[in-house]
Write a protein that holds these residues in place. Structure first.
Motif, PDB file in Angstrom:
ATOM      1  N   GLN A 107       0.817  -1.154  -0.082  1.00 40.38           N
ATOM      2  CA  GLN A 107       0.085  -0.001  -0.150  1.00 40.38           C
ATOM      3  C   GLN A 107       0.792   1.246   0.038  1.00 40.38           C
ATOM      4  N   GLU A 108       1.892   1.399   0.666  1.00 36.94           N
ATOM      5  CA  GLU A 108       2.855   2.177   0.975  1.00 36.94           C
ATOM      6  C   GLU A 108       3.841   2.185  -0.219  1.00 36.94           C
ATOM      7  N   ASP A 109       4.711   3.538  -0.221  1.00 32.11           N
ATOM      8  CA  ASP A 109       5.714   3.400  -1.338  1.00 32.11           C
ATOM      9  C   ASP A 109       6.764   2.811  -0.455  1.00 32.11           C
ATOM     10  N   THR A 110       7.288   1.710  -1.056  1.00 38.25           N
ATOM     11  CA  THR A 110       8.495   0.918  -0.287  1.00 38.25           C
ATOM     12  C   THR A 110       9.723   0.739  -1.232  1.00 38.25           C
ATOM     13  N   LEU A 111       9.897   1.578  -2.200  1.00 39.20           N
ATOM     14  CA  LEU A 111      10.956   1.620  -3.007  1.00 39.20           C
ATOM     15  C   LEU A 111      12.269   1.931  -2.123  1.00 39.20           C
ATOM     16  N   PHE A 112      13.179   1.554  -2.559  1.00 34.24           N
ATOM     17  CA  PHE A 112      14.400   1.717  -1.672  1.00 34.24           C
ATOM     18  C   PHE A 112      15.087   3.455  -2.176  1.00 34.24           C
ATOM     19  N   PRO A 113      14.966   4.413  -1.384  1.00 32.37           N
ATOM     20  CA  PRO A 113      15.175   5.847  -2.020  1.00 32.37           C
ATOM     21  C   PRO A 113      16.580   5.876  -2.502  1.00 32.37           C
ATOM     22  N   TRP A 114      17.587   5.185  -2.037  1.00 27.46           N
ATOM     23  CA  TRP A 114      18.908   5.449  -2.354  1.00 27.46           C
ATOM     24  C   TRP A 114      19.464   4.672  -3.679  1.00 27.46           C
ATOM     25  N   PRO A 144      13.626   7.352  -6.844  1.00 24.62           N
ATOM     26  CA  PRO A 144      12.366   7.347  -6.560  1.00 24.62           C
ATOM     27  C   PRO A 144      11.783   8.727  -6.168  1.00 24.62           C
ATOM     28  N   ARG A 145      12.522   9.691  -5.529  1.00 24.09           N
ATOM     29  CA  ARG A 145      11.834  10.969  -5.362  1.00 24.09           C
ATOM     30  C   ARG A 145      11.639  11.845  -6.475  1.00 24.09           C
ATOM     31  N   GLU A 146      12.001  11.331  -7.806  1.00 27.30           N
ATOM     32  CA  GLU A 146      12.037  12.031  -8.725  1.00 27.30           C
ATOM     33  C   GLU A 146      11.123  11.740  -9.715  1.00 27.30           C
ATOM     34  N   PHE A 177      29.567   5.422  -1.471  1.00 25.04           N
ATOM     35  CA  PHE A 177      28.390   5.044  -0.971  1.00 25.04           C
ATOM     36  C   PHE A 177      27.294   5.480  -1.822  1.00 25.04           C
ATOM     37  N   LYS A 178      26.468   4.998  -2.573  1.00 24.22           N
ATOM     38  CA  LYS A 178      25.210   5.463  -3.452  1.00 24.22           C
ATOM     39  C   LYS A 178      24.377   6.386  -2.224  1.00 24.22           C
ATOM     40  N   SER A 179      24.195   5.523  -1.299  1.00 23.59           N
ATOM     41  CA  SER A 179      23.249   6.303  -0.302  1.00 23.59           C
ATOM     42  C   SER A 179      23.952   7.656   0.219  1.00 23.59           C
ATOM     43  N   ARG A 184      23.284   9.996  -2.834  1.00 16.39           N
ATOM     44  CA  ARG A 184      21.833  10.341  -3.078  1.00 16.39           C
ATOM     45  C   ARG A 184      20.873  10.828  -2.157  1.00 16.39           C
ATOM     46  N   LEU A 185      21.109  10.366  -0.808  1.00 18.94           N
ATOM     47  CA  LEU A 185      20.372  10.753   0.376  1.00 18.94           C
ATOM     48  C   LEU A 185      20.589  12.031   1.068  1.00 18.94           C
ATOM     49  N   ALA A 186      21.987  11.899   1.248  1.00 21.37           N
ATOM     50  CA  ALA A 186      22.564  12.889   2.414  1.00 21.37           C
ATOM     51  C   ALA A 186      22.720  14.381   1.644  1.00 21.37           C
TER      52      ALA A 186
END
Ligand SMILES: Nc1ncnc2c1ncn2[C@@H]1O[C@H](COP(=O)(O)OP(=O)(O)O)[C@@H](O)[C@H]1O
Ligand SMILES: [Mg+2]
Lengths: 265, 280
Positions: free
Chosen positions: A100-107, A147-149, B273-275, B278-280
């Motif tokens: 139901q929720e967004d569960t893609l890995f954001p990184w 994902p955020r884009e 690190f990709k994370s 892309r996140l920080a």
């Protein structure tokens, strides 16, 4: 019975096959601050190979809990859930979930998300397979986006692709399109149906939306609340593609509306 | 459309200000330093503060050049910078690494395992409440003057921000991501590396950066106790000889090294690190 059989033309042998999913007398009781709470009681149903099953019910009736048991995230308090006659013990890629929720890995990018569960392939094979599924859900130009884009509908496409790529025995979907606007939701339903027409996945699709259930399902289980149990089963005998404006479609909607509204004995 | 355009026109200043590459943005950070230098120049030019308390910018500049590029033996501090910087950087790196080595795993554990959180949090928070400088006398008794004491102080001080931020980050990774991972075939232990650490990366990196900043502070404290070399030692030494210019040079160089190490840390993480990228 006959409608369900015609979904897999040319696979005579599979017609006699046992159901992919067998849920028998399943109950789930949660311990809460004010005593035990029965969320699911004696839920009993089967899903055949290639069948599109919808579970329809009001919010809080235990749909997500049912799906969590099927996915292996929760243990049933009583009863059994069998996938091809093997008890479901823990979660795994044979029973994939679109949440139901967004569960893609954001990184991870769209492509990396889709490839996440793929194992045992060379780099090149993996890339080709990923691109193929990226294309199937119509996201080829967005493979390197994060994902955020991308929009909510596109995220759902990615969520779908990352599980389809694993070729699960059964696809579990928990109100996947609930948070989308009406137009995007219909697009996603059409996409799902066209993929299902091509690949004949076995699907358990959870929704609280009557229209959605009638548009998608071969068979609809109507759930009631407190405790969550199956109140009614309706087989949808409409030819595909279905037209929402047709009166027979509306008749099913009315019947389901009544079934949901009817106070339970 | 029309309304937005009008708004833009009225808000001309704000627009320039907010543009990521506007000339204002590269200019603004230098306003304060420029004012400071002007003030400093005027103060020493008109001898408002006597030179033995506040040397002129020129004198400090010359001392700096001497310290960094002079031939050793030419003057009391000539050419010592490279050795001092090397020694100090080594101490920071060692203490900081030690802090990260304990801080990240313990942070992850107490962020994800309730029993661990209960076991650790009270003690760690109590220790954290003790100002780091209180450990100095004890450390000097235990470890003597010099490398070990400095290492101990740096590691101890840097540990807390790393531990706490890692714990917060680890706790905030949504359980749904772990469910999604399990459903896609990630085994329990692998989830630490493929889901938990990337998901917590922004917090972990923030903790590391805070920890590195604090490392420099405690490096100087450790070196003030009287070690033969290091930037803190130079500052202490200069105080005894009344060389205010060298003290100021030391302060500026520590600021520069601190900032550079921070950029380096973020850069390395982004690279690896990709994370972090892309996140920080
Ligand atoms: N882990 C849990 N512990 C206690 N109660 C729960 C838990 N999970 C769900 N519930 C309760 O079970 C009921 C059904 O929840 P859920 O399955 O999410 O319903 P639905 O998906 O149909 O909206 C709700 O009343 C909810 O509060
Ligand atoms: Mg739900």
């Amino acid at each position: 019975m006959t409608t369900q059989l015609k979904l897999i033309p040319g696979h005579k042998k599979e017609l006699q096959a046992p159901p992919v999913l067998q849920v028998s007398k399943l109950s789930k009781v949660f311990k809460t601050g004010d005593g035990p709470m029965t969320v699911l009681q004696d839920v009993h149903f089967q899903v055949a190979e290639g069948e599109f099953l919808c579970v329809l019910g009001p919010s809080g009736c235990g749909k997500t809990t049912l799906l969590n048991v099927l996915a292996g995230f929760e243990k049933p308090s009583a009863g059994k859930a069998l996938l091809e006659e093997t008890p479901i013990m823990e979660s795994g890629p044979d029973r994939c979930v679109v949440f139901q929720e967004d569960t893609l890995f954001p990184w991870l990018t769209v492509k990396e998300n889709i490839a996440f569960g793929v194992k045992g392939l060379s780099k090149k094979e993996k890339r080709e397979k990923t691109n193929h599924f990226l294309d199937l859900v119509g996201l080829t130009p967005f493979g390197d986006y994060l994902p955020r884009e991308i929009s909510g509908g596109m995220k759902k496409r990615v969520s779908l692709a990352r599980v389809l790529i694993l070729q699960p025995r059964i696809l579990l979907m928990d109100e996947p399109f609930g948070a989308l606007d009406a137009q995007t939701r219909e697009e996603m339903q059409d996409l799902l149906l066209s993929l299902w027409n091509q690949f004949h996945h076995t699907i358990v699709f959870i929704t609280h939306d009557i229209d959605e259930a009638v548009a998608l399902a071969d068979r609809i289980l109507v759930m009631q609340k407190d405790p969550g149990m199956i109140a009614k089963e309706i087989r949808v005998r409409l030819s595909r593609p279905r037209e929402r404006t047709e009166s027979s479609f509306q008749d099913y909607c009315k019947a389901l509306y009544q079934a949901l509204k009817k106070p339970q004995p | 459309m029309k309304a937005t355009q009008n708004l833009d026109a009225q808000d001309g200043f704000a627009m320039t200000f907010n543009k990521p590459n506007g000339w204002m943005n590269s200019f603004i950070p230098w306003i304060l330093p420029a004012l400071f230098f002007m003030g400093w120049f005027l103060v020493s030019r008109f001898e408002i503060i006597p030179a033995y308390l506040m040397p002129s910018p020129r004198q400090v500049g010359e001392a700096g050049v001497m310290y960094a590029f002079g031939t050793p033996g030419e003057g009391p501090y000539a050419g010592r910078f490279w050795v001092d910087a090397w020694v100090s950087c080594g101490r920071v790196l060692a203490g900081f690494s030690l802090a990260a080595l304990f801080g990240i795993p313990l942070g992850v554990l107490s962020g994800r395992v309730d029993a661990m959180q209960k076991t650790l949090s009270t003690s760690i928070n109590a220790l954290r409440a003790v100002p780091g400088i209180c450990w100095l006398p004890l450390a000097m008794v235990w470890f003597g003057i010099g490398y070990k004491t400095t290492l101990f102080l740096v590691a101890l001080a840097a540990f807390f921000p790393i531990y706490i931020n890692t714990a917060v980050g680890a706790r905030q990774v949504s359980p749904l991501l772990f469910q999604a991972g399990a459903m896609l075939g990630v085994r329990r232990m692998n989830a630490v590396f493929s889901i938990l650490l990337p998901g917590a990366m922004p917090s972990i990196l923030a903790g590391l950066r805070l920890g590195l900043g604090i490392s420099w502070a405690y490096l100087v404290l450790g070196e003030l106790t009287g070690v033969p070399n290091g930037l803190g030692a130079v500052i202490m030494d200069a105080r005894m000889l009344g060389r205010i210019d060298i003290i100021i040079v030391g302060i500026v160089l520590i600021a520069l090294l601190g900032r550079t190490s921070d950029l380096l840390l973020s850069g390395v993480f982004r690279l690896c690190f990709k994370s972090a990228r892309r996140l920080a």
